[in-house]
Design a protein around this motif. Structure first.
Motif, mmCIF file in Angstrom:
data_model
loop_
_atom_site.group_PDB
_atom_site.id
_atom_site.type_symbol
_atom_site.label_atom_id
_atom_site.label_comp_id
_atom_site.label_asym_id
_atom_site.label_seq_id
_atom_site.Cartn_x
_atom_site.Cartn_y
_atom_site.Cartn_z
ATOM 1 N N GLY A 285 0.839 -1.195 0.000
ATOM 2 C CA GLY A 285 0.000 0.000 0.000
ATOM 3 C C GLY A 285 0.876 1.248 0.000
ATOM 4 N N ALA A 286 2.071 1.115 0.541
ATOM 5 C CA ALA A 286 2.968 2.270 0.656
ATOM 6 C C ALA A 286 3.286 2.870 -0.714
ATOM 7 C CB ALA A 286 4.256 1.872 1.369
ATOM 8 N N ILE B 164 1.310 3.243 -3.132
ATOM 9 C CA ILE B 164 0.203 4.119 -3.542
ATOM 10 C C ILE B 164 0.321 5.449 -2.801
ATOM 11 C CG2 ILE B 164 -2.277 4.272 -3.928
ATOM 12 C CD1 ILE B 164 -2.461 1.288 -3.405
ATOM 13 N N ILE B 165 0.721 5.372 -1.534
ATOM 14 C CA ILE B 165 0.919 6.595 -0.749
ATOM 15 C C ILE B 165 2.090 7.399 -1.317
ATOM 16 C CG2 ILE B 165 1.529 7.456 1.548
ATOM 17 C CD1 ILE B 165 0.007 5.028 2.680
ATOM 18 N N ALA B 166 3.053 6.687 -1.885
ATOM 19 C CA ALA B 166 4.212 7.371 -2.456
ATOM 20 C C ALA B 166 3.894 7.984 -3.818
ATOM 21 C CB ALA B 166 5.382 6.402 -2.586
ATOM 22 N N GLY C 126 9.320 4.202 4.474
ATOM 23 C CA GLY C 126 9.898 3.599 3.278
ATOM 24 C C GLY C 126 9.395 2.182 3.056
ATOM 25 N N GLY C 127 8.110 1.943 3.305
ATOM 26 C CA GLY C 127 7.567 0.583 3.276
ATOM 27 C C GLY C 127 7.736 -0.150 1.952
#
Lengths: 462, 485
Positions: free
Chosen positions: B364-365, B367-369, B427-428
């Motif tokens: 999901g990270a 998409i946040i990035a 930084g997932g």
């Protein structure tokens, strides 16, 4: 800060960086990074294996300080090292030795004395003076960031910035009435909840070039509760650092003044406290910004972009700068994206972005480019105003760092612009870095200073 | 797939007609012919509608002349993106049975691209709509692309058509619900691709146990649906001794509940497309075979279902991967990387590939990035980075490079094993990529985190809402540009 000497002074603890190829010690010490050998009462060895760049030697300097414990006099042995690495060793040591202890009633009466042992102190003088200018900027920024919010209010922040006049920097403070005249609707709304009104502080360094200035724009939220869209309690105490962008801009101005940079520069710092109160702004409010654009507030905790928007507009219209760089602890999203090892880089000018990234790489303040896509701008469409400030809170997996950058871009006019989202790098997360764990890094000061030096001080490009 | 034919320009006797007009251009070709037949009526109609040919402008006339039922005039602006044009005209004509589209001013290659865009947009996944009324279904059965060089356009379209078929295979797989498409069923569908000339090998849990796939099997053990690994081979180089193959690896979690680290209920239905990486690899291999690409390629997909069954793995479990490296499972919902670890190791040992690209709806990270316009590109090889980025831009499947580095790698250090499977929120996506990198043995490798781009919540010109098949066209293009011949 640090004295250049040939030999350690009496009673100093000597710290010697040991490289690969040195004869192994019977204790098993091999010189690996992280290794420390307590050799004698006045000498310790510190692993420096593989250090081959200035940023790496800075880390060795920091490791020396960490290894020195509470020794009151510390001598770093840089004899035999090339000049730039010797300077880096000292640089890292000063950065790591800094601490914010003025609020502790029991603290060492004397500050720790640092010495850098070199073969020819005279030959290093000029290079060290240059380094000291940067260090002064970084430590200045760190002091500001470390101050708790009950001490560093917007009023106090402006007061401290006024003292930069002694450095040859012009300081102009725009208070509430001036902001009203300018129509700074974003900044005024964000600051409305606090008993201390918001301000814009403008710092100017004239330089020598008859050229438009480089402009630094800083987010200076002295404390960020989130406002009506209040943050969870856990970790909220770190929000005293939400002015780290403004502090970094001010630090960079100080560094430039100390080294008498020929390049004209201006810093525009948007300073406010985002508090919850009866007069706080609300989600759903529509603001008229300084640029005339209307903005729908969706989440009062996305306040940084609102204060920056007004500051960017002021910077673009009043100073017509050759470049604008804004620094802000802006989003949690950038931490999810890049973690604590790089800051997010956004912009509207590929050449400027590349120069900024290179400057960051050179000083060990690393960046990574992130996109502003068409969809990011599209997501900011509002039903009631010209644009909304962010996606509704609670939307899953939102690229908020890019949204924020897309928002800011609407306020930069045509000026070449770079936005650095420094959330995640303004505070040291690990102990092996140039700052102790949990303390401010001063991220951005060196980057801006290096960028100006590398990119804007060539008289031929003026 | 929409039946598309290429023919010399002639006004159709029946059906719809689409006339794309460049901004400011005079009515020529078919448009001129129609205007003449209408005694200047088309010119008058366009004037009355203030039609200038600007991008996005359109004018519709019913029964304008002869047997033509519907005329759609589309503004192209200054420069035509033929593929987008082909896609964006579909909603206006899908209610007609047949349609002719003029391509005056377009080259044969652009006419083919227009056909490609139309085909891609016409896709629809409707096998579970049993009550849909006939008038609500698209009626279009045949699209005629009128081109002065119809033969060349047709020839240019042939390989595109094969790629479109690959895209549809991927979209079908991604669209299928998880009760239908479990690992066993997925593998069976891959088997059907033998007819294209692909070599298909399917491995079950016994084989994987022998290979030491502790990481993949750990994920699979919570489900009653057995895991599968499918190896798809295409030897198109024609060489007696095959080249080192290019290798594509896909994450195929047919449903991801998160396992014991179960996901929140809201949006969990999306997790049927947690096999999109595998779907893309399958579609890509079909595309390469379908257009007889002159390359030796292998596609390998790891298929599992991540369920919180009574035998499910627990947070804290330590598993031993095929490479021998041990992994502490902190979060059972970070399962994709566990699957990829074993599949990548297998790919290296078995095929000694020239390079590897893995695709996974991993975090999901990402998409946040980055949001939904770019996938996240992680690679240890600058040449691969440049080639993937360029192919992405050329096909409209954009990839954005993200960083890797030792500092991030430290976040997945474990106190009990060689590594742990999550590195925390910061930084997932990067730490996920670092995890995968620990299994690539320093070989040229790229990882595409496609969590934000595998599914689209709205229509775009060439991709109807739903499964995008992101990556099929990008990687097909990269192979075509650099690895054939």
């Amino acid at each position: 800060m640090l004295k250049l000497r040939r030999e350690p002074s009496k009673g100093a603890l000597r710290l010697r960086p040991i490289l690969e190829g040195s004869p192994p010690h019977p204790s098993g010490f091999r010189g690996r990074p992280g290794e420390v050998l307590d050799l004698a009462y006045d000498e310790r060895w510190v692993g420096a294996d593989g250090a081959s760049t200035a940023p790496e030697w800075e880390r060795v300097g920091a490791a020396c300080i960490a290894a020195a414990g509470e020794a009151p006099r510390v001598a770093l042995d840089a004899r035999g090292l090339p000049a730039q690495f010797a300077v880096a060793l000292g640089f890292g040591a000063v950065l790591r030795a800094w601490r914010f202890d003025r609020l502790k009633s029991q603290r060492p009466r004397q500050p720790r004395r640092l010495e850098l042992l070199v073969d020819e102190p005279d030959l290093l003088e000029a290079a060290w003076a240059r380094a000291e200018a940067s260090l002064a900027g970084v430590l200045y920024a760190r002091e500001l960031v470390a101050e708790p919010a009950n001490r560093l209010t917007p009023r106090e922040f402006a007061k401290r910035l006024r003292r930069l006049r002694a450095e040859g920097i012009e300081v102009e403070v725009l208070g509430r009435s001036a902001l009203k005249r300018l129509g700074a609707g974003g900044l005024l709304a964000v600051g409305a909840g606090s008993v201390v009104p918001p301000r814009i502080v403008i710092l100017r360094w004239k330089g020598r070039f008859p050229a438009p200035p480089v402009a630094f724009i800083g987010k200076g939220i002295c404390f960020d509760t989130g406002g009506i869209s209040i943050k969870p309690a856990e970790g909220m105490e770190t929000m005293r650092a939400d002015m780290a962008g403004a502090a970094a801009c001010a630090g960079a101005m100080l560094a430039m003044a100390r080294r008498k940079s020929p390049c004209p520069a201006v810093a525009i710092l948007a300073i406010a406290e985002n508090a919850t109160s009866a007069s706080s702004y609300r989600p759903g409010d529509v603001l008229r910004m300084m640029s005339g654009r209307t903005v729908e507030v969706v989440d009062t905790d996305a306040e940084g972009r609102l204060v920056l928007a007004d500051a960017l507009h002021l910077g673009a219209t009043r100073f017509r700068p050759q470049a604008m760089l804004d620094l802000a602890t802006l989003t949690g999203s950038v931490v999810t994206a890049l973690g604590h090892h790089r800051a997010g880089l956004f912009g509207n000018d590929a050449a400027l972005s590349a120069a900024v990234a290179a400057a960051g790489e050179a000083v060990g303040e690393r960046l990574w480019p992130l996109p502003i896509g068409g969809q990011h701008r599209e997501d900011l469409k509002s039903d009631i105003a010209d644009l909304r400030q962010c996606m509704p809170a609670g939307t899953r997996f939102t690229p908020d760092a890019s949204h924020a950058a897309a928002f800011l871009r609407e306020f930069v006019g045509g000026v070449p612009w770079v936005h650095l989202d420094i959330a995640g790098v303004e505070t040291a997360e690990e102990d092996d870095s140039l700052a102790a764990k949990g303390s401010p890094t001063g991220f951005g000061v060196r980057l801006l200073d290096a960028l100006v030096e590398r990119h804007f001080e060539d008289p031929h490009r003026v | 797939m929409l039946d598309i034919v290429f023919a010399k320009p002639a006004l159709p006797k029946s059906g719809a007609l689409v006339l794309p007009i460049v901004e400011g251009a005079a009515l020529a070709g078919l448009a001129g012919a129609l205007d003449a037949e209408m005694n200047g009526g088309l010119t008058r109609a366009l004037e009355a509608a203030s039609f200038k040919g600007k991008k996005g402008q359109s004018v519709t006339l019913w029964a304008p002349a002869g047997g033509i039922t519907k005329l759609v005039v589309l503004g192209l602006g200054s420069a035509a993106d033929a593929e987008k044009l082909g896609g964006s005209m579909i909603p206006a004509i899908s209610g007609e049975t047949t349609c002719t589209v003029a391509t005056d001013g377009l080259s044969a290659g652009q006419a083919a691209s227009l056909a490609m865009g139309a085909a891609l947009r016409f896709y629809r996944f409707d096998r579970y709509r049993t009550m849909e009324k006939a008038e609500d279904k698209p009626k279009l059965t045949k699209l005629t692309v009128a081109s002065v060089d119809a033969a060349a356009a047709k020839a240019a379209f042939a390989p595109m058509k094969a790629v479109a078929e690959g895209v549809f295979i991927a979209r079908d797989l991604v669209s299928e619900p998880a009760n239908v498409l479990n690992p066993v069923e997925f593998a069976e569908r891959c088997r059907e691709l033998e007819k294209l000339g692909l070599g298909i090998e399917i491995l079950g849990p016994k084989d994987m146990k022998k290979l030491g796939f502790g990481a993949l099997l750990g994920v699979a053990q919570g489900s009653i649906n057995e895991p599968r690994m499918v190896v798809m081979r295409w030897n198109g180089s024609g060489k007696k001794k095959a080249d080192k193959p290019v290798c594509f690896i896909g994450k195929g979690v047919t449903f991801d509940t998160g396992g014991i680290s179960i996901k929140p209920a809201g949006g969990m239905e999306d997790m049927k497309w947690d096999m999109a990486g595998a779907g893309t690899v399958t579609g890509l291999m079909a595309a390469l075979a379908g257009r007889k690409a002159k390359v030796d390629a292998v596609g390998i997909i790891g298929l599992v279902e991540n369920m919180p069954g009574d035998n499910a793995q627990r947070p804290g479990d330590v598993v031993t991967s095929a490479s021998g490296q041990t992994i502490e499972v902190i979060n059972t919902d970070a399962e994709g990387r566990l699957v990829l670890a074993d599949v990548i190791h297998y790919a290296i040992e078995k095929f000694d590939p020239r390079f590897m690209v893995d695709l996974a709806t991993l975090t999901g990270a990402i998409i946040i990035a980055l949001g939904h316009e770019h996938s996240g590109l992680f690679t240890n090889d600058d040449e691969l980075a440049a080639r993937i980025t360029a192919a992405g831009l050329a096909t409209g499947e954009a990839a954005w490079r993200m960083p890797l580095g030792e500092a991030y790698d430290k976040q997945i250090k474990s106190d009990i094993a060689d590594m742990k499977n999550v590195g925390g929120r910061p930084g997932g996506s990067i730490t996920a990529a670092q995890f995968i990198q620990r299994f690539v043995q320093g070989r040229p490798w790229a990882h595409l985190d496609i969590a934000g781009v595998a599914w689209s919540s709205k229509d775009s010109a060439t991709i109807p809402k739903g499964a995008t098949a992101y990556g099929v066209r990008l990687l097909d293009r990269m192979v075509a540009d650099h690895y054939e011949g």
